[in-house]
Design a protein around this motif. Structure first.
Motif, PDB file in Angstrom:
ATOM      1  N   LYS A   1       0.827  -1.207   0.000  1.00 52.73           N
ATOM      2  CA  LYS A   1       0.000   0.000   0.000  1.00 52.73           C
ATOM      3  C   LYS A   1       0.862   1.258   0.000  1.00 52.73           C
ATOM      4  O   LYS A   1       0.682   2.155  -0.828  1.00 52.73           O
ATOM      5  N   SER A   2       1.784   1.292   0.943  1.00 52.01           N
ATOM      6  CA  SER A   2       2.642   2.478   1.010  1.00 52.01           C
ATOM      7  C   SER A   2       3.418   2.620  -0.286  1.00 52.01           C
ATOM      8  O   SER A   2       3.595   3.729  -0.806  1.00 52.01           O
ATOM      9  N   THR A   3       3.882   1.503  -0.799  1.00 56.84           N
ATOM     10  CA  THR A   3       4.634   1.550  -2.046  1.00 56.84           C
ATOM     11  C   THR A   3       3.796   2.192  -3.143  1.00 56.84           C
ATOM     12  O   THR A   3       4.281   3.027  -3.908  1.00 56.84           O
TER      13      THR A   3
ATOM     14  N   PHE B   1       2.696  10.866   5.654  1.00 55.83           N
ATOM     15  CA  PHE B   1       3.546   9.684   5.652  1.00 55.83           C
ATOM     16  C   PHE B   1       3.202   8.767   6.825  1.00 55.83           C
ATOM     17  O   PHE B   1       2.820   9.235   7.892  1.00 55.83           O
ATOM     18  N   GLN B   2       3.419   7.506   6.581  1.00 54.39           N
ATOM     19  CA  GLN B   2       3.129   6.538   7.639  1.00 54.39           C
ATOM     20  C   GLN B   2       3.968   6.826   8.883  1.00 54.39           C
ATOM     21  O   GLN B   2       3.510   6.675  10.000  1.00 54.39           O
ATOM     22  N   ASN B   3       5.214   7.261   8.646  1.00 52.15           N
ATOM     23  CA  ASN B   3       6.063   7.579   9.811  1.00 52.15           C
ATOM     24  C   ASN B   3       6.180   9.086  10.026  1.00 52.15           C
ATOM     25  O   ASN B   3       7.151   9.577  10.550  1.00 52.15           O
TER      26      ASN B   3
ATOM     27  N   MET C   1      -2.970   9.742   1.880  1.00 58.95           N
ATOM     28  CA  MET C   1      -2.814   9.593   3.329  1.00 58.95           C
ATOM     29  C   MET C   1      -2.499   8.150   3.662  1.00 58.95           C
ATOM     30  O   MET C   1      -3.222   7.243   3.279  1.00 58.95           O
ATOM     31  N   ASP C   2      -1.410   7.968   4.388  1.00 57.78           N
ATOM     32  CA  ASP C   2      -0.968   6.619   4.730  1.00 57.78           C
ATOM     33  C   ASP C   2      -1.221   6.366   6.215  1.00 57.78           C
ATOM     34  O   ASP C   2      -0.443   6.775   7.062  1.00 57.78           O
ATOM     35  N   GLU C   3      -2.305   5.728   6.507  1.00 60.71           N
ATOM     36  CA  GLU C   3      -2.710   5.453   7.888  1.00 60.71           C
ATOM     37  C   GLU C   3      -2.598   6.683   8.771  1.00 60.71           C
ATOM     38  O   GLU C   3      -1.870   6.690   9.753  1.00 60.71           O
TER      39      GLU C   3
ATOM     40  N   SER D   1       7.970  -2.623   5.476  1.00 55.76           N
ATOM     41  CA  SER D   1       6.793  -1.759   5.523  1.00 55.76           C
ATOM     42  C   SER D   1       6.551  -1.364   6.976  1.00 55.76           C
ATOM     43  O   SER D   1       7.133  -1.939   7.898  1.00 55.76           O
ATOM     44  N   GLY D   2       5.685  -0.374   7.149  1.00 53.16           N
ATOM     45  CA  GLY D   2       5.418   0.129   8.488  1.00 53.16           C
ATOM     46  C   GLY D   2       4.975  -0.968   9.442  1.00 53.16           C
ATOM     47  O   GLY D   2       5.466  -1.089  10.563  1.00 53.16           O
ATOM     48  N   GLY D   3       4.034  -1.781   8.984  1.00 52.68           N
ATOM     49  CA  GLY D   3       3.518  -2.841   9.849  1.00 52.68           C
ATOM     50  C   GLY D   3       4.573  -3.878  10.174  1.00 52.68           C
ATOM     51  O   GLY D   3       4.624  -4.412  11.279  1.00 52.68           O
TER      52      GLY D   3
HETATM   53 MG   LIG Z   1       2.773   1.077   4.788  1.00 51.39          MG
END
Ligand SMILES: [Mg+2]
Ligand SMILES: Nc1ncnc2c1ncn2[C@@H]1O[C@H](COP(=O)(O)OP(=O)(O)OP(=O)(O)O)[C@@H](O)[C@H]1O
Ligand SMILES: Nc1ncnc2c1ncn2[C@@H]1O[C@H](COP(=O)(O)OP(=O)(O)OP(=O)(O)O)[C@@H](O)[C@H]1O
Ligand SMILES: [Mg+2]
Lengths: 298, 377, 272, 440, 377
Positions: B43-45, B82-84, B158-160, E136-138
């Motif tokens: 997903k993030s990719t 970003f997720q982070n 939007m990533d989480e 990945s984040g997870g």
């Molecule tokens: Mg991700």
């Protein structure tokens, strides 16, 4: 007893720190602080030919130096030299580091090229530059004559000598500053660039708002080091100009060297060293006071 | 308002394994598009490729009407959470929020106004002068969100963005994001792990698994008619219960996990395959028996685990090797080891082809109508 | 991140031009090393023919291999010593809290400001008292403690996310284990930089090795280089430049390898 | 006495084996079958070092009692700095090469044993050596050190350019006025007429050849000098001489670096310049034109007195084992033999301190080929002995030379000759005053 | 198995404002203790104090029986999952996981075995040789979790360890964590924003708000009997609906939000305060009317928002200035603007004192019993 126990517990870090600092402290004491105190001691004396304190003269050495036009000239030359070299070296090195920080094929080659000057001793590079500055066979004058410009007496003209030495010094220091700055650049979190690019920030905006602030610890470091090093430039002077012409490149450290190793005047040499130390100390304190406030650590 | 189109897009990090393969999807202008999938599915990719942060190894990405494969991120005119978080550690919250505006040379006082507005909305007003490292995890995430919201770009990724917020704030943010997206007509691509977000926010959901699209559709359609067992178990919490089943011709019964026997209505028999199949039933469709329940439709199960969530109770039991779960509204006094009568209807089953995983039989539409409301034509 | 072709070309162009400028003097020395006396005097840039006469002269005139080996031993020891001593000090300055930390740090920094020329003579006497003339420890030990290196590493250690320290503490790491197993590995960039710096500066050192050696046993190449130059008698520049080239090739090589090492270290784990 | 010469270093080498093997050579005054081994510290690099190594090898092979180890110790200044670390102790090398301006310093230092002692003990015949060289190193009638590499200045000129300018290539200008004249004629767009390295030594020579003294107290030879005299009329002559040409644009300034001025000459940027006699060979081989060598010029109104010796001499250490001194003395004697000196002269261009060397066949052959070499020797031998040509004896010579360099540089910038000279004299006076004050 | 005791603990970052104040709580050995609260309330700070990473500005922390205020973290023998993971960037996943074991000088092959086990459990087997930045984040979060799990310390602190995982994996992890914690008897302190985690995992929950304890208790007790309106709205999703209410003496009616009128059973009248109060009702206790519903108990509300979650439908309506939500099981065909009849029972109300916020009247126990199961005595 409990208070002691409390103190003992609270000071674990302190005790560990002693262990970690011990090697440095011992070596510094023996090889830096002890000689420094000797130097300070000697600066209050006239010394005999073998370098031993002979006649106590108090502050006379200092008074003499501060009044001597030669020493004033040295200080001026040193100041100018620092002004010529430090900003340009850092700006150039930063420029190169930014270029070399791009992820491109074969970038390792260019990085080695840029850092190459660090691998060449001051003596060797001075010899090369001496060649290039040579008024009769040097590259520079040849180039000038190709374009029909008037010849420049690079190292012989008091107007030019300091600039010429500065040019060669910039070159010599470039590799080192480059390497340090490149290291700093590579430590910046890639995500920040990603984020800012998405915001639409252009190259220079990123440079100003992200790269430079994030690089600030490294910049702070390299500026401090460059300042200190510039104040202590010696090798190239010795080979390129020997302080001449007309004392125009007689930087303080060279003057110390001459005083101590050629003239055997350790008293005045020490006094000069002490003055130089104080100057650098002041500059560095200023740099820490003004500079480190603007530094962003993580 | 821009269309985002992915044509046959693939991505590989190591030039060997594709983490994303052959994605074909068109995200319409102004659409709220939700991307879900298990952790590590890409997903993030995918978001990062749309943003231009990762190279696209294969296929074409179109933004608006233009091919954007090689467009640099700053030309794509989008914003991203970003997720982070990727906050600027050297800037204050306020500066972090207005960074993008400053890039666009918005006037300082306007920047301040906007920042204040969005900070208000996200409960960050007290923290505007702090550096990110002095914030809690959720506060940082809100800053990241604020940054994307103020920029008001036509596309937003939007990533989480709500993963570190509490339920109350999350509910609030859900509706705020939706409101802003609607009112500005932003094309939103939204990655989430939260079932509620996935179900309620998106116009459409796309389910990704190991880099491949499993299903795209309206949330409720995906819930009701999952295209394959993977989607069936992925959407809905607790997940749909699955088991192998066979149709017993003579008894006209479906034998589920070699244990349960379920009568098949005569009109449905023709639609069933004669080989074995996979059936699925959602936990909420395993009902407690009532006095009216026919004995033949009742199964007795032994409870292996119970979770009381306050407004509902979930218990597990074994069916063959599978662990099944049932969800009953309210707080039930059930203990592990209890033997419970459970009731299931053929109508609520989803049936999948065992080989291809294709959905053969959908559940009926369980849509309920309020008594005094008219049934729409 | 990717960039457009145009900016790629533009960057390559800048890279090429500027690095050519930077590298020119070295190239020039390289050319001269193949020239004969008259050719040099005429100030040519390209030698008429590639002959290695100057190089054979360099090697026959000096026990150059011996010098190179000594240089290598000395430089490598100083490098390792500096890395050990400086990283320990920097660790204390960043990760340990103790009274007077800033003061001691500044005291360390102040050692950089002392002109080395002023401390040299007393140090020669110290080495003599220790009876370390013509020994490797005399050549190396005084340089193990380096304010510059401590400063460099401190700046880098400061950028290590504090979560790593915390995670390690919770994992039960002792101070030293954290230092050894986390701080040092994640600071690879700076360690390589400092290592290169330490190695190169030692390699290039002239006066100190000269002053504390009286014979060839532990002498280093820079002294050899100096021996190629005459004072009153005309210098054979071709030979000197050949010497220069011989001496800088190992260091350039080291830079290149260090560069690769850095690259690898970086791709392995940039700090978040 | 063997053991005491080695006691100091022995324990260090036993505690540390990294350095033992070669380090060991030095310390053991006696090793392998009782050979006495001594160290010879020198500052000769390049070809000079090669030649020294050959001489030492010759000596070691010529007998089996002694072994000399020649060790390069950096420039003169550097090796003197080092000597200060060990001077007067057992660790000191038996022989040290020190430049001529260090003579006074060495005598006063207490590190050394005067050469005269061995000459007297051994009844060595000094007369076989070149008088004009010995004069420099003789103080109060005693020879303190053994002359080694000696050179004098000469004037080198471009014969082709002379021809082109209509001057007689075989007859170089002799006086200041003649030089000024010739320089004017030689000056072209690309070429200066005359040049001189910005180096105090040449100034001293131009003063001495006029019979002028550098400092008072008979050039420092009858007592500690207290006052500089070089700013007198002779010095001023020199400065005026240079100033005239500089103002006329016929003088080329090529700085303080030997190689710069030499390359200027070789590339025909200057037609006449002053060089060391040791540089003659290089000038001839590098120049693509005919090179002439001549005496240095002198002021028109005085007779030529000649030149002062430059270079360095060898000093014997005090405080080392007697047998080491003995070995050193043997080596010095070997070194002064005509054969060795002949080779040394040819290798380096330095004078042979033993004039008999010039009768050796190899020298004759060489002189045949390059008659220019002979000029340097002639000039030395034509020198009128006297206080002026004996050379000044002061301990602060290096500093004084630096003052002269500065004065010259300022002169070339257009300052008044007398003014800059006075300033240099003042600096020298102060240095001498401090030196005398602190002398114990 | 160790007790953790906080006595009057406070914390201030800037020496002015307390972000945590006067916390008194004892976490029993082997207890699973869940910490919840809005973003920024001080949860991470509290964990970090227990871990020894933040100085305790006031009060006493006891671990086991010892005062631990000044004990260094590596002596506390606990493990922690950081909110932002804190993985070692220079180590591979495998090395990250075994890092703590290696420190304790466990044998290499045992380390490997353990790492493999836990990686299996967390679905990380394929990634053991990667560096964190290639995850990945997870996946990163799972590595952080794995690291804490393998260490098997008597105390374990987890700061939102599942926030970046999908529902399915999260459900799996929930039960795994619980299983490990139980079998090893670990004392667990667990921060979460997830309602399900909070309700199902903890032996006790503590609700924190602005650094102060709001309530500590069993999950279901907190759900049923929230100590104050804050807790009431914080636990349960959607949150409990609140409104001001007054008792109308003559009508014996409760007037809710000046709109609804609810008859009060005679026996309850005495317990009600005469001044105004705050009432709360959970969304699932706003039922659809059935034919049996008495007309007087039915309220008509106008729907302002609808969310269909698949297995349940949530709609909002206005009550005075408050927005109320109702949750009905199943998928309901409701549109915005519909007027719906809703039914509410006095029994299901929670009533809070308006001033102090104290709970005056609890809801009844809605516990249901399965028909064929005997009612426990
Ligand atoms: Mg991700
Ligand atoms: N280093 C710091 N300096 C100053 N204030 C801080 C610092 N760290 C945290 N805070 C503040 O302390 C408060 C509590 O932070 P904490 O991280 O404990 O919150 P939290 O409950 O974990 O929140 P979240 O759920 O968002 O992670 C927050 O308001 C935060 O802004
Ligand atoms: N830089 C990288 N190098 C190699 N592999 C990577 C890299 N980044 C991600 N991956 C791998 O690609 C796959 C997809 O990663 P991605 O970050 O897109 O997952 P995701 O769907 O966002 O998961 P999550 O929900 O856990 O964040 C994962 O298996 C991950 O391990
Ligand atoms: Mg937190």
């Amino acid at each position: 007893m409990t208070r002691f126990a409390h103190f003992w517990r609270k000071s674990v870090d302190g005790r560990a720190a002693i262990l970690y600092l011990l090697p440095s402290v011992i070596l510094f004491s023996v090889f830096v602080f002890y000689p420094m105190f000797r130097t300070i001691y000697l600066s209050f004396f006239l010394t005999d030919q073998t370098g031993n304190a002979a006649i106590m003269v108090g502050f006379e050495n200092f008074m003499y130096l501060l009044g001597s036009s030669e020493f004033q000239n040295s200080m001026k030359a040193t100041g100018l030299f620092v002004l010529y070299t430090v900003p340009i070296t850092i700006i150039l090195a930063l420029f190169f580091a930014l270029l070399a920080n791009e992820k491109l094929k074969g970038i390792g080659f260019f990085r080695t090229m840029y850092s190459s000057t660090m691998g060449i001793s001051v003596a060797a590079s001075s010899v090369i530059w001496l060649f290039m500055f040579n008024p009769s066979i040097g590259m520079f004058n040849r180039l000038l004559s190709v374009f029909d410009f008037p010849q420049i007496q690079w190292l012989l003209d008091p107007e030019w000598a300091l600039i010429s030495v500065a040019i060669s010094t910039i070159w010599m220091n470039l590799g080192f500053s480059f390497l340090i700055l490149l290291g700093g650049l590579q430590n910046i979190d890639e995500h920040l660039y990603e984020s800012s690019r998405i915001d639409g920030a252009g190259y220079f905006y990123r440079l100003r708002r992200i790269t430079l602030p994030m690089l600030s610890p490294t910049l702070f470091f390299i500026i401090t080091i460059s300042l200190i090093n510039a104040f202590q430039t010696f090798g190239q002077i010795d080979i390129l100009t020997k302080g001449g012409p007309s004392q125009s490149t007689n930087l303080i450290v060279y003057s110390i060297y001459r005083e101590a190793f050629i003239n055997y005047q350790f008293g005045t040499a020490s006094a000069q060293a002490v003055i130089l130390f104080i100057i650098i100390l002041i500059v560095t304190i200023l740099q820490f006071k003004l500079g480190e406030r603007r530094v962003h650590y993580q | 308002m821009k269309r985002v189109e992915l044509i046959d897009v693939s991505k590989s990090y190591d030039k060997q394994v594709d983490v994303i393969s052959n994605i074909n999807v068109t995200i319409e202008p102004g659409e709220f598009f939700v991307l879900v999938g298990p952790s590590g599915c890409g997903k993030s990719t995918m978001l990062r490729m749309i943003a231009g942060l990762e190279e696209i190894t294969g296929g074409t990405l179109k933004i608006g009407e233009k091919v954007a494969n090689n467009l640099s991120p700053n030309k794509r005119d989008l914003s991203m959470v970003f997720q982070n978080y990727a906050l600027y550690p050297h800037l204050t919250v306020q500066q972090n929020i207005t960074f993008g505006l400053d890039v666009k040379r918005m006037k300082k006082d306007e920047q301040h106004k906007k920042a204040k507005e969005v900070a208000e909305m996200l409960g960050l007003t007290d923290y505007l002068d702090r550096k990110p490292r002095e914030l809690s995890g959720g506060q940082r995430q809100r800053v990241a969100l604020a940054r994307a919201i103020v920029s008001e770009t036509p596309i937003c990724l939007m990533d989480e963005p709500l993963s570190n917020l509490d339920a109350k704030l999350r509910a609030h943010m859900r509706s705020e994001i939706r409101r802003i997206q609607k009112s500005l007509g932003i094309t939103m691509i939204y990655v989430t792990h939260d079932q509620v977000e996935a179900m309620t926010m998106g116009d459409r959901i796309m389910i990704l698994h190991e880099g491949k699209i499993q299903q795209i559709g309206k949330p409720i359609d995906i819930y009701n008619y999952p295209a394959n067992p993977f989607v069936a178990t992925f959407i809905g919490s607790p997940p749909m219960n699955l088991a192998k089943a066979e149709f017993h011709e003579t008894d006209k019964q479906l034998i589920i996990g070699s244990e349960f026997k379920l009568n098949v209505p005569a009109e449905e028999i023709g639609k069933l395959p004669r080989t074995s199949m996979t059936i699925g039933v959602r936990p909420e469709n395993l009902y407690p028996t009532t006095p009216e329940t026919k004995e033949e439709d009742t199964f007795h199960v032994e409870v292996t685990n119970v979770e009381i969530l306050g407004n509902e109770t979930i218990f597990s039991f074994k069916l063959g090797k599978e662990e099944w779960m049932a969800k009953w509204g309210g707080q039930w006094h059930i203990d592990i080891g209890d033997s419970l009568p459970v009731h299931m209807e053929f109508e609520s089953l989803s049936i999948f082809d065992e080989q291809s995983g294709e959905l053969i039989k959908k559940t009926i539409d369980y849509g309920k109508y309020v008594s005094n409301k008219e049934v729409p034509s | 991140m990717r960039m457009s072709l145009l900016s790629k070309i533009w960057i390559y162009f800048l890279l090429l031009v500027t690095s050519a400028f930077v590298f020119f003097p070295v190239l020039y020395a390289f050319m001269i090393s193949f020239m004969t006396g008259p050719e040099i005097i005429q100030g040519k840039f390209f030698p008429e023919s590639i002959n290695f006469e100057n190089y054979t002269k360099v090697f026959s005139r000096l026990p150059l291999m011996n010098y190179l080996l000594n240089s290598f031993i000395v430089s490598a020891s100083v490098m390792l010593g500096q890395l050990a001593v400086c990283s320990m000090a920097a660790y204390a300055f960043v990760f340990l809290k103790f009274k007077g930390r800033d003061f001691i740090f500044f005291l360390f920094i102040s050692t950089m400001m002392i002109p080395w020329e002023a401390t040299m003579i007393p140090n020669v006497f110290t080495i003599r008292k220790l009876d370390w003339f013509n020994t490797y420890q005399g050549l190396t030990l005084p340089f193990f403690a380096l304010a510059f290196g401590t400063f460099l590493l401190r700046q880098h250690f400061l950028t290590i996310p504090k979560e790593l320290h915390e995670a390690s503490q919770i994992a039960g790491l002792s101070r030293f284990a954290f230092f050894w197993r986390v701080v040092l590995p994640v600071s690879k960039t700076s360690l390589v930089t400092l290592g290169a710096y330490g190695f190169l500066t030692t390699w290039n050192m002239y006066l100190w090795p000269l002053l504390i050696t009286t014979n060839q046993s532990v002498r280093t190449v820079q002294i050899g280089l100096k021996q190629l130059q005459s004072q009153e008698i005309a210098t054979e520049w071709g030979v000197v430049m050949a010497g220069v080239i011989v001496v800088i090739i190992p260091t350039l090589l080291l830079l290149f390898l260090g560069q690769k090492q850095l690259q690898k270290g970086l791709s392995q784990g940039a700090l978040k | 006495s063997n053991s005491d010469s080695s006691s100091d270093n022995n324990d260090s080498s036993s505690t540390n084996d990294t350095s033992s093997n070669s380090d060991g050579n030095k310390e053991s005054g006696s090793e392998e079958a009782g050979k006495v081994s001594i160290e010879f510290w020198h500052a000769m690099s390049g070809t000079g070092q090669e030649s020294i190594d050959a001489i030492v090898k010759g000596f070691n092979e010529s007998q089996d009692k002694y072994e000399v180890k020649a060790e390069f110790q950096g420039s003169y200044e550097e090796s003197l700095t080092k000597l200060r670390g060990v001077g007067g102790t057992k660790d000191a090398p038996a022989i040290t090469q020190v430049f001529e301006v260090g003579t006074k310093y060495m005598i006063d230092s207490g590190y050394i044993e005067p050469m005269q002692k061995f000459i007297d003990e051994d009844n060595y015949d000094l007369s076989q050596l070149e008088e004009n060289i010995l004069n420099y190193y003789r103080v109060d009638g005693e020879l303190y050190s053994m002359p080694f590499n000696s050179s004098t200045p000469v004037m080198i000129y471009n014969k082709d350019a002379f021809e082109a300018a209509g001057l007689d290539p075989e007859k170089a200008p002799e006086t200041f006025a003649e030089v000024i004249d010739a320089a004017a004629k030689l000056k072209t767009d690309d070429m200066y007429g005359f040049s001189m390295l910005t180096y105090g030594w040449f100034f001293e020579q131009l003063v001495a050849t006029q019979g002028g003294l550098y400092v008072n107290e008979d050039n420092g030879r009858s007592g500690d000098a207290t006052e500089a005299l070089f700013n007198g009329p002779e010095g001023l002559n020199v400065f005026n001489f240079l100033d005239t040409m500089n103002k006329a644009g016929t003088f080329g300034n090529f700085g303080t670096n030997w190689d710069d001025i030499r390359s200027a000459f070789a590339t025909e940027k200057v037609a006449m310049y002053m060089d060391s006699s040791a540089g003659v060979a290089g000038a001839i081989t590098n120049a693509p034109f005919e090179v002439g060598v001549a005496y240095i010029p002198h002021a028109d109104e005085v007779q030529r007195n000649g030149v002062v010796i430059g270079g360095a001499s060898l000093w014997m250490s005090k405080g080392i084992a007697e047998e080491e001194q003995e070995a050193a003395w043997e080596f010095m004697k070997y070194m002064t033999t005509p054969e060795v000196q002949a080779q040394w002269h040819l290798d380096t261009g330095y004078f042979a301190i033993n004039p008999a060397a010039y009768d050796e066949q190899i020298v004759k052959d060489k002189w045949e080929e390059f008659p220019q070499y002979k000029v340097t020797v002639d000039q030395l031998q034509d020198t009128v002995p006297g206080l002026a040509t004996q050379g000044a004896l002061i301990s602060v010579f290096p500093e004084s030379r630096q003052q002269i360099v500065t004065a010259l540089e300022e002169l070339y910038q257009g300052k008044d000759p007398q003014e800059v000279l006075d300033k240099a004299a003042e600096g020298t006076n102060r240095a001498m005053e401090i030196a005398n004050k602190t002398k114990q």
